[in-house]
Design a protein around this motif. Structure first.
Motif, mmCIF file in Angstrom:
data_model
loop_
_atom_site.group_PDB
_atom_site.id
_atom_site.type_symbol
_atom_site.label_atom_id
_atom_site.label_comp_id
_atom_site.label_asym_id
_atom_site.label_seq_id
_atom_site.Cartn_x
_atom_site.Cartn_y
_atom_site.Cartn_z
ATOM 1 N N GLY A 1 -25.723 1.111 3.150
ATOM 2 C CA GLY A 1 -26.882 1.199 2.272
ATOM 3 C C GLY A 1 -26.682 0.569 0.910
ATOM 4 O O GLY A 1 -27.571 0.649 0.058
ATOM 5 N N ARG A 2 -25.499 -0.070 0.682
ATOM 6 C CA ARG A 2 -25.215 -0.711 -0.611
ATOM 7 C C ARG A 2 -24.757 -2.144 -0.360
ATOM 8 O O ARG A 2 -23.980 -2.407 0.560
ATOM 9 C CB ARG A 2 -24.104 0.046 -1.355
ATOM 10 N N ASP A 3 -25.229 -3.054 -1.162
ATOM 11 C CA ASP A 3 -24.752 -4.432 -1.043
ATOM 12 C C ASP A 3 -23.892 -4.833 -2.238
ATOM 13 O O ASP A 3 -23.538 -5.997 -2.404
ATOM 14 C CB ASP A 3 -25.924 -5.406 -0.888
ATOM 15 N N ASP A 4 -23.571 -3.833 -3.087
ATOM 16 C CA ASP A 4 -22.783 -4.125 -4.285
ATOM 17 C C ASP A 4 -21.477 -3.342 -4.339
ATOM 18 O O ASP A 4 -20.835 -3.268 -5.377
ATOM 19 C CB ASP A 4 -23.605 -3.800 -5.537
ATOM 20 N N LEU B 1 -10.919 -10.665 -7.762
ATOM 21 C CA LEU B 1 -10.707 -11.572 -6.637
ATOM 22 C C LEU B 1 -11.950 -11.705 -5.768
ATOM 23 O O LEU B 1 -12.364 -12.810 -5.403
ATOM 24 C CB LEU B 1 -9.537 -11.074 -5.773
ATOM 25 N N LEU B 2 -12.570 -10.572 -5.436
ATOM 26 C CA LEU B 2 -13.673 -10.560 -4.468
ATOM 27 C C LEU B 2 -15.043 -10.703 -5.111
ATOM 28 O O LEU B 2 -16.031 -10.976 -4.420
ATOM 29 C CB LEU B 2 -13.630 -9.262 -3.648
ATOM 30 N N GLY B 3 -15.130 -10.491 -6.417
ATOM 31 C CA GLY B 3 -16.404 -10.632 -7.104
ATOM 32 C C GLY B 3 -17.402 -9.535 -6.789
ATOM 33 O O GLY B 3 -18.609 -9.779 -6.807
ATOM 34 N N THR B 4 -16.912 -8.341 -6.490
ATOM 35 C CA THR B 4 -17.796 -7.216 -6.194
ATOM 36 C C THR B 4 -17.116 -5.918 -6.601
ATOM 37 O O THR B 4 -15.896 -5.867 -6.747
ATOM 38 C CB THR B 4 -18.164 -7.170 -4.699
ATOM 39 N N ARG B 5 -17.907 -4.859 -6.783
ATOM 40 C CA ARG B 5 -17.323 -3.554 -7.084
ATOM 41 C C ARG B 5 -16.592 -3.027 -5.850
ATOM 42 O O ARG B 5 -16.984 -3.295 -4.706
ATOM 43 C CB ARG B 5 -18.403 -2.563 -7.508
ATOM 44 N N VAL B 6 -15.536 -2.258 -6.097
ATOM 45 C CA VAL B 6 -14.672 -1.793 -5.014
ATOM 46 C C VAL B 6 -14.396 -0.301 -5.166
ATOM 47 O O VAL B 6 -14.139 0.187 -6.272
ATOM 48 C CB VAL B 6 -13.340 -2.577 -5.013
#
Length: 277
Positions: free
Chosen positions: A202-205, A246-251
């Motif tokens: 449900g999240r794309d971020d 590195l991945l350009g997204t929240r983790v």
């Protein structure tokens, strides 16, 4: 390698024998494509893991077009440098370029003395003093290496900076974070396996990462965890920042730690942790 490529593709540490895999960094130029192969360090192995890493290095040296032999400018040449120089001398028909590194940490007199000392170690195609920190003479080093490459079509697409899978890079960033500030005997006992990397439902971020760190003894586990889990939290926080860059997204990083007794000497556990024959 990170400085030559222009971005972080390999972890760094002050501890010896940190590198455990052959990592490729790719430099794209209008006139050439330079593929830098970073190997583990050659050493006299004391474990099965060490034997496999040395074998990996020696086989890699037979596959490259030019070898870069790195010696820091601010440290006297020691037995390890002589050992490696002797090994490289046995690799016939492959030119060896000596790279005197960390010149930003040395005086001009020290650099001059080190260049002379390196020249007496063996016969090198060239000796190039550089600083990865300041970027000094990195352009010269690139030119020297490119000048010894055979004519060939590009091997990688433009823009690609490494061929390492993302899960491997993530695992290495976690290991790098764990290496900071630990006791001298601990670094070689740390291994990291990334079990899963999946987008949050449900999240794309947000990316959920589940990783497992292994050490060889319960006492080492206690060191990594720290008082009331404080050190493990620091490791997770530090690693998460590098992974997000590195991945350009929240983790979200779920990091567990377990004991795999004497894994460096156990063939089955080495395979399980990704170190194959």
């Amino acid at each position: 390698m990170n400085a030559l490529v222009g971005t972080k593709v390999a972890i760094t540490s002050s501890k010896p024998q940190t590198t455990r895999r052959v990592i490729r960094g790719i430099v794209h130029r209008p006139d050439a494509q330079l593929i830098i192969v970073d190997t583990p360090g050659l050493h006299r192995p004391r474990t099965l893991l060490g034997e496999r890493l040395d074998s990996l290095v020696l086989s890699t040296l037979t596959e490259v077009d030019v070898i870069g032999f790195c010696v820091p400018a601010n440290e006297p040449i020691g037995k390890g440098d002589r050992f490696i120089a002797e090994k490289l001398a046995a690799v016939k028909k492959t030119p060896v370029v000596a790279v005197v590194t960390k010149c930003d940490l040395a005086t001009r007199e020290q650099i001059a003395a080190q260049l002379l000392a390196v020249s007496q170690l063996a016969e090198f195609e060239e000796i190039v003093p550089v600083s990865a920190e300041s970027g000094e003479r990195l352009d010269v080093l690139r030119d020297v290496l490119v000048g010894r490459l055979p004519a060939s079509p590009p091997l990688y697409e433009g823009g690609q900076l490494t061929d390492e899978p993302e899960q491997v890079l993530v695992g290495e960033l976690i290991r790098e974070a764990a290496l900071e500030g630990v006791r001298d005997e601990l670094p070689h006992s740390i291994a990291v396996v990334v079990d899963e990397m999946v987008p949050r439902e449900g999240r794309d971020d947000l990316l959920d990462i589940y990783a497992h760190m292994f050490v060889e003894r319960p006492s080492q586990k206690a060191i990594v965890i720290g008082h009331k889990g404080s050190r493990l939290k620091e490791v997770g926080s530090r690693a998460r920042g590098h992974i997000e860059a590195l991945l350009g997204t929240r983790v979200y990083l779920d990091l567990r730690i377990s004991v795999a007794k004497d894994w460096q000497r156990d063939p089955k556990q080495l395979r399980r942790l990704g170190f194959y024959d």
